[in-house]
Design a protein around this motif. Structure first.
Motif, mmCIF file in Angstrom:
data_model
loop_
_atom_site.group_PDB
_atom_site.id
_atom_site.type_symbol
_atom_site.label_atom_id
_atom_site.label_comp_id
_atom_site.label_asym_id
_atom_site.label_seq_id
_atom_site.Cartn_x
_atom_site.Cartn_y
_atom_site.Cartn_z
ATOM 1 N N GLU A 1 -5.296 -2.423 -10.617
ATOM 2 C CA GLU A 1 -3.854 -1.532 -10.560
ATOM 3 C C GLU A 1 -2.658 -2.499 -10.515
ATOM 4 O O GLU A 1 -1.680 -2.301 -11.331
ATOM 5 C CB GLU A 1 -4.076 -0.793 -9.302
ATOM 6 C CG GLU A 1 -4.841 0.632 -9.413
ATOM 7 C CD GLU A 1 -4.355 1.652 -8.377
ATOM 8 O OE1 GLU A 1 -3.232 1.996 -8.392
ATOM 9 O OE2 GLU A 1 -5.366 1.737 -7.676
ATOM 10 N N ILE B 1 -6.509 -6.906 -0.352
ATOM 11 C CA ILE B 1 -6.758 -5.766 -1.286
ATOM 12 C C ILE B 1 -8.166 -5.833 -1.792
ATOM 13 O O ILE B 1 -8.686 -7.019 -1.750
ATOM 14 C CB ILE B 1 -5.759 -5.989 -2.239
ATOM 15 C CG1 ILE B 1 -5.842 -7.299 -3.232
ATOM 16 C CG2 ILE B 1 -4.430 -5.910 -1.902
ATOM 17 C CD1 ILE B 1 -5.046 -7.578 -4.746
ATOM 18 N N PHE C 1 -0.085 0.398 -5.507
ATOM 19 C CA PHE C 1 -0.030 -1.234 -6.138
ATOM 20 C C PHE C 1 0.432 -0.899 -7.642
ATOM 21 O O PHE C 1 1.158 -2.080 -8.166
ATOM 22 C CB PHE C 1 -1.787 -1.382 -6.382
ATOM 23 C CG PHE C 1 -2.414 -1.169 -5.048
ATOM 24 C CD1 PHE C 1 -2.102 -2.308 -4.165
ATOM 25 C CD2 PHE C 1 -3.119 -0.004 -4.682
ATOM 26 C CE1 PHE C 1 -2.778 -2.377 -2.789
ATOM 27 C CE2 PHE C 1 -3.627 -0.108 -3.248
ATOM 28 C CZ PHE C 1 -3.412 -1.335 -2.471
ATOM 29 N N ASN D 1 -7.745 -2.278 -6.257
ATOM 30 C CA ASN D 1 -6.411 -2.651 -5.901
ATOM 31 C C ASN D 1 -5.602 -3.707 -6.953
ATOM 32 O O ASN D 1 -4.664 -3.485 -7.769
ATOM 33 C CB ASN D 1 -6.084 -2.785 -4.769
ATOM 34 C CG ASN D 1 -6.543 -2.093 -3.694
ATOM 35 O OD1 ASN D 1 -6.873 -2.452 -2.571
ATOM 36 N ND2 ASN D 1 -6.526 -0.647 -3.946
ATOM 37 N N ARG E 1 0.873 -1.387 0.035
ATOM 38 C CA ARG E 1 -0.195 0.131 0.220
ATOM 39 C C ARG E 1 0.773 1.265 -0.045
ATOM 40 O O ARG E 1 0.526 2.289 -0.465
ATOM 41 C CB ARG E 1 -0.939 0.074 1.363
ATOM 42 C CG ARG E 1 -2.154 -1.061 0.922
ATOM 43 C CD ARG E 1 -2.998 -1.107 2.371
ATOM 44 N NE ARG E 1 -3.975 -1.902 2.185
ATOM 45 C CZ ARG E 1 -4.652 -2.870 3.001
ATOM 46 N NH1 ARG E 1 -3.918 -2.645 4.353
ATOM 47 N NH2 ARG E 1 -5.697 -3.459 3.041
#
Length: 300
Positions: free
Chosen positions: A255, A248, A204, A252, A200
């Motif tokens: 990404e 996640i 990502f 996320n 984090r």
């Protein structure tokens, strides 16, 4: 997706120790479960290949310190042969497990094809020697095995050890950080390690781009993505054998995966550990499939 898609079904579960209420781990049902909810139809692969799994056992082997090593090795060899026979630079390969031990067969195949990197997206590191495993299940130590840590029978199939060099591996998403001895193993390795907090913090998409930069700087022949669905937050993916609260979300995931999947050096991706027995109505599987297809098709 510009490349033709090959779909490999490896419904293997001998890397997991069954729970008391189970006849056998349900992860072997994953390929058929995905088909039921339209994954195969929407992906429209050029080819579908399937390798039937042996019957489930829990035979602990003192020599290797793990359960079912002979069956796992035999299956890995057949996997690698099937992959080598049916893949090339113009194919993107989607592999449906099964448990995480199916990574071994793919790793053996890739080692024979060249020098590959590994992007290991998982809620656990799976990087421990057998002596630290309470269960002896290979699915909990597959990253260690493919990078050369463990018994020679598993780490040196076809004299290919190591299947991946540690410095060419990113291990990301581990949320199980309270076991210091467990985490120390990977911290003391050469693997590029980002637990959930570090992931984090680093970002990502940036973490994936950093990995791609590594692949390009080292001029590797390509890379492979291991995706254990237990890296997802328990609210959206509770149907796994080892649940954790944190993880996640699908934004996320997008990404992380989009830059990787749509890179020309990406050999493919494997999906592991989703257990249909814990999702009888498909309420978690269906949104998972929808999100994964959007990522693969590069749709918003």
């Amino acid at each position: 997706m510009k490349k033709e898609i090959n779909l490999f079904e490896f419904p293997f579960n001998l890397g997991l120790t069954k729970k008391e209420h189970e006849i056998e781990p349900g992860v072997k049902k994953l390929p058929d479960w995905f088909r039921k909810f339209g994954f195969h139809e929407k992906i429209a692969p050029k080819n579908i290949f399937r390798l039937v799994s042996p019957e489930y056992t829990m035979n602990f082997d003192k020599e290797t310190g793990v359960k079912n090593p002979d069956q796992i090795i035999e299956y890995a060899k057949k996997q690698s042969e099937l992959i080598l026979k049916n893949s090339n630079n113009n194919t993107f390969n989607i592999i449906l497990g099964g448990d995480c031990s199916i990574l071994i067969g793919t790793a053996v195949a890739l080692k024979q094809m060249g020098n590959f990197g590994l992007f290991y997206l998982d809620g656990h590191t799976d990087y421990i020697p057998p002596k630290l495993s309470p269960s002896g299940g290979v699915a909990g130590m597959d990253l260690a095995i493919v990078s050369g840590l463990g018994h020679e029978k598993l780490t040196n199939i076809n004299n290919q050890k190591p299947y991946f060099l540690e410095e060419n591996i990113f291990c990301i998403g581990n949320a199980e950080t309270d076991d210091e001895e467990y985490v120390e193993q990977i911290i003391n390795s050469k693997i590029h390690y980002f637990d959930l907090y570090q992931l984090r913090k680093n970002g990502f998409r940036k973490t994936s781009e950093d990995f791609i930069n590594l692949i390009n700087e080292k001029n590797l022949d390509g890379f492979f993505i291991h995706f254990d669905v237990d890296v997802l937050n328990d609210n959206i993916m509770p149907c796994v054998d080892s649940r954790m609260e944190d993880g996640i979300d699908y934004d996320n995931l997008k990404e992380i995966l989009q830059p990787l999947i749509h890179n020309e050096k990406c050999f493919g991706i494997e999906i592991t550990i989703l257990d249909p027995d814990y999702d009888p109505n498909g309420e978690y599987t269906q949104p998972f499939i929808e999100n994964l297809i959007k990522i693969i098709n590069n749709k918003d």
